[in-house]
Structures are given as structure tokens and as C-alpha cells.
Motif scaffolding. Structure first.
Motif, PDB file in Angstrom:
ATOM      1  N   SER A  46      63.547  64.088  66.970  1.00 32.14           N
ATOM      2  CA  SER A  46      64.437  65.100  66.514  1.00 32.14           C
ATOM      3  C   SER A  46      63.754  66.225  66.128  1.00 32.14           C
ATOM      4  CB  SER A  46      65.138  64.149  65.317  1.00 32.14           C
ATOM      5  OG  SER A  46      66.178  65.220  64.729  1.00 32.14           O
ATOM      6  N   GLN A  47      62.641  66.267  65.228  1.00 34.03           N
ATOM      7  CA  GLN A  47      61.898  67.302  65.005  1.00 34.03           C
ATOM      8  C   GLN A  47      61.567  68.141  66.035  1.00 34.03           C
ATOM      9  OE1 GLN A  47      59.354  65.341  62.267  1.00 34.03           O
ATOM     10  NE2 GLN A  47      60.350  65.830  60.342  1.00 34.03           N
ATOM     11  N   GLU A  48      60.973  67.531  67.177  1.00 36.26           N
ATOM     12  CA  GLU A  48      60.350  68.163  68.323  1.00 36.26           C
ATOM     13  C   GLU A  48      61.783  69.204  68.958  1.00 36.26           C
ATOM     14  OE1 GLU A  48      57.280  68.877  69.301  1.00 36.26           O
ATOM     15  OE2 GLU A  48      57.070  67.999  67.350  1.00 36.26           O
ATOM     16  N   LEU A  49      62.817  68.516  69.077  1.00 36.65           N
ATOM     17  CA  LEU A  49      64.065  68.929  69.741  1.00 36.65           C
ATOM     18  C   LEU A  49      64.686  70.079  68.746  1.00 36.65           C
ATOM     19  CD1 LEU A  49      66.457  69.049  71.575  1.00 36.65           C
ATOM     20  CD2 LEU A  49      67.582  67.409  69.895  1.00 36.65           C
ATOM     21  N   ASP A  50      64.353  70.113  67.441  1.00 32.66           N
ATOM     22  CA  ASP A  50      64.779  71.214  66.515  1.00 32.66           C
ATOM     23  C   ASP A  50      63.898  72.329  66.884  1.00 32.66           C
ATOM     24  OD1 ASP A  50      66.591  69.557  65.360  1.00 32.66           O
ATOM     25  OD2 ASP A  50      65.374  69.145  63.527  1.00 32.66           O
ATOM     26  N   LYS A  51      62.693  72.116  66.997  1.00 39.81           N
ATOM     27  CA  LYS A  51      61.700  73.160  67.265  1.00 39.81           C
ATOM     28  C   LYS A  51      61.897  73.986  68.596  1.00 39.81           C
ATOM     29  CE  LYS A  51      57.615  70.971  65.024  1.00 39.81           C
ATOM     30  NZ  LYS A  51      56.357  70.254  65.214  1.00 39.81           N
ATOM     31  N   GLN A  52      62.336  73.226  69.471  1.00 36.82           N
ATOM     32  CA  GLN A  52      62.733  73.746  70.831  1.00 36.82           C
ATOM     33  C   GLN A  52      63.974  74.456  70.811  1.00 36.82           C
ATOM     34  OE1 GLN A  52      60.955  73.448  74.100  1.00 36.82           O
ATOM     35  NE2 GLN A  52      59.467  72.887  72.527  1.00 36.82           N
ATOM     36  N   ILE A  53      64.918  74.114  69.990  1.00 38.60           N
ATOM     37  CA  ILE A  53      66.292  74.691  69.750  1.00 38.60           C
ATOM     38  C   ILE A  53      65.933  75.877  69.051  1.00 38.60           C
ATOM     39  CG2 ILE A  53      68.478  74.714  68.461  1.00 38.60           C
ATOM     40  CD1 ILE A  53      68.635  71.554  69.369  1.00 38.60           C
ATOM     41  N   GLN A  57      66.884  79.703  70.254  1.00 37.91           N
ATOM     42  CA  GLN A  57      67.786  80.746  69.335  1.00 37.91           C
ATOM     43  C   GLN A  57      66.806  81.990  69.171  1.00 37.91           C
ATOM     44  OE1 GLN A  57      68.697  77.994  66.012  1.00 37.91           O
ATOM     45  NE2 GLN A  57      70.642  77.568  66.950  1.00 37.91           N
ATOM     46  N   LYS A  58      65.779  81.925  68.649  1.00 38.71           N
ATOM     47  CA  LYS A  58      64.874  83.061  68.310  1.00 38.71           C
ATOM     48  C   LYS A  58      64.871  83.835  69.453  1.00 38.71           C
ATOM     49  CE  LYS A  58      62.165  82.371  64.411  1.00 38.71           C
ATOM     50  NZ  LYS A  58      61.230  83.128  63.943  1.00 38.71           N
ATOM     51  N   SER A  59      64.877  83.241  70.742  1.00 43.87           N
ATOM     52  CA  SER A  59      64.878  83.937  72.078  1.00 43.87           C
ATOM     53  C   SER A  59      65.987  84.814  72.234  1.00 43.87           C
ATOM     54  CB  SER A  59      64.453  83.429  73.136  1.00 43.87           C
ATOM     55  OG  SER A  59      63.237  82.614  73.103  1.00 43.87           O
ATOM     56  N   TYR A  61      68.735  85.341  69.889  1.00 37.58           N
ATOM     57  CA  TYR A  61      69.050  86.044  68.795  1.00 37.58           C
ATOM     58  C   TYR A  61      67.653  86.309  67.934  1.00 37.58           C
ATOM     59  CZ  TYR A  61      73.432  83.664  70.149  1.00 37.58           C
ATOM     60  OH  TYR A  61      74.480  83.272  70.869  1.00 37.58           O
ATOM     61  N   PRO A  62      66.872  87.319  68.604  1.00 28.97           N
ATOM     62  CA  PRO A  62      65.681  87.480  67.737  1.00 28.97           C
ATOM     63  C   PRO A  62      65.745  87.759  66.335  1.00 28.97           C
ATOM     64  CG  PRO A  62      66.093  89.271  69.630  1.00 28.97           C
ATOM     65  CD  PRO A  62      67.424  88.164  69.471  1.00 28.97           C
ATOM     66  N   THR A  63      67.147  88.400  65.816  1.00 32.72           N
ATOM     67  CA  THR A  63      67.008  88.657  64.267  1.00 32.72           C
ATOM     68  C   THR A  63      67.098  87.662  63.604  1.00 32.72           C
ATOM     69  OG1 THR A  63      69.300  89.074  64.422  1.00 32.72           O
ATOM     70  CG2 THR A  63      68.079  90.852  64.969  1.00 32.72           C
ATOM     71  N   LEU A  64      67.066  86.249  64.000  1.00 31.66           N
ATOM     72  CA  LEU A  64      67.311  85.001  63.159  1.00 31.66           C
ATOM     73  C   LEU A  64      65.852  84.975  62.270  1.00 31.66           C
ATOM     74  CD1 LEU A  64      68.592  82.069  65.621  1.00 31.66           C
ATOM     75  CD2 LEU A  64      69.914  83.443  63.573  1.00 31.66           C
ATOM     76  N   LYS A  65      66.053  84.522  61.098  1.00 29.37           N
ATOM     77  CA  LYS A  65      65.017  84.379  60.353  1.00 29.37           C
ATOM     78  C   LYS A  65      64.684  82.886  60.154  1.00 29.37           C
ATOM     79  CE  LYS A  65      64.607  88.540  59.391  1.00 29.37           C
ATOM     80  NZ  LYS A  65      63.704  89.344  60.035  1.00 29.37           N
ATOM     81  N   ALA A  66      65.072  81.947  60.936  1.00 31.17           N
ATOM     82  CA  ALA A  66      64.576  80.626  60.804  1.00 31.17           C
ATOM     83  C   ALA A  66      63.088  80.475  61.169  1.00 31.17           C
ATOM     84  CB  ALA A  66      65.356  79.805  61.936  1.00 31.17           C
ATOM     85  N   THR A  67      62.627  79.274  60.372  1.00 31.78           N
ATOM     86  CA  THR A  67      61.215  78.977  60.396  1.00 31.78           C
ATOM     87  C   THR A  67      60.893  77.630  60.786  1.00 31.78           C
ATOM     88  OG1 THR A  67      61.304  78.062  58.196  1.00 31.78           O
ATOM     89  CG2 THR A  67      60.717  80.408  58.385  1.00 31.78           C
ATOM     90  N   VAL A  68      59.835  77.330  61.615  1.00 35.60           N
ATOM     91  CA  VAL A  68      59.439  75.932  62.195  1.00 35.60           C
ATOM     92  C   VAL A  68      58.006  75.843  61.680  1.00 35.60           C
ATOM     93  CG1 VAL A  68      58.977  74.833  64.179  1.00 35.60           C
ATOM     94  CG2 VAL A  68      60.870  76.508  64.058  1.00 35.60           C
ATOM     95  N   LYS A  69      57.706  74.479  61.383  1.00 29.96           N
ATOM     96  CA  LYS A  69      56.408  74.229  60.759  1.00 29.96           C
ATOM     97  C   LYS A  69      55.633  73.506  61.798  1.00 29.96           C
ATOM     98  CE  LYS A  69      57.990  73.511  55.920  1.00 29.96           C
ATOM     99  NZ  LYS A  69      57.970  72.648  54.975  1.00 29.96           N
TER     100      LYS A  69
END
Length: 69
Positions: A46-53, A57-59, A61-69
Motif C-alpha cells: 500500500s505504501q509503495e502504491l501511494d508513492k507511485q500515485i 499526481q506530481k507529474s 499536477y506539478p504544483t501539488l505539495k505532497a511529500t513521500v518518505k
């Protein structure tokens, strides 16, 4: 392909990224059915899927400010 500015600073192949996301969704469903929702494998997948999503999304919508650890 486009180049992402910021955290990843890399080229993204949307087709490959979408394939990865769809594959991880299928794997997650299988893992949850066999090991349960709270298993280590389900959480990891699930965490790997989140990172890919988030990368997708960043690709798109490049203005998103989400972070990935």
C-alpha cells in the motif's frame, strides 16, 4: 515524458507509471485477500502504491505539495 521539478527531478514515462500503479493495485488486492488488511505485506504494498500515485499526481499536477518518505 516530462521532467519533474523539485523532489524527484527525473523524467516520467506516464505509460510505465500507470502500468506500475495498476500492477500494484492488483498485487495489493491479492495480498489483502490472502494475508489480511493489516499484514506487513499489505501495508508495505500500500505504501509503495501511494508513492507511485503521488509521483503520478506530481507529474500531472506539478504544483501539488505532497511529500513521500
Amino acid at each position: 515524458m516530462i521532467k519533474i521539478k523539485g523532489a524527484w527531478n527525473m523524467k516520467v514515462d506516464f505509460e510505465k507509471l500507470e502500468e506500475n500503479i495498476n500492477q500494484l493495485k492488483k498485487e495489493l488486492i491479492q495480498i489483502v485477500e490472502s494475508t489480511g488488511l493489516n499484514s506487513y505485506d499489505a501495508i508495505y504494498c500500500s505504501q509503495e502504491l501511494d508513492k507511485q500515485i503521488i509521483m503520478y499526481q506530481k507529474s500531472v499536477y506539478p504544483t501539488l505539495k505532497a511529500t513521500v518518505k
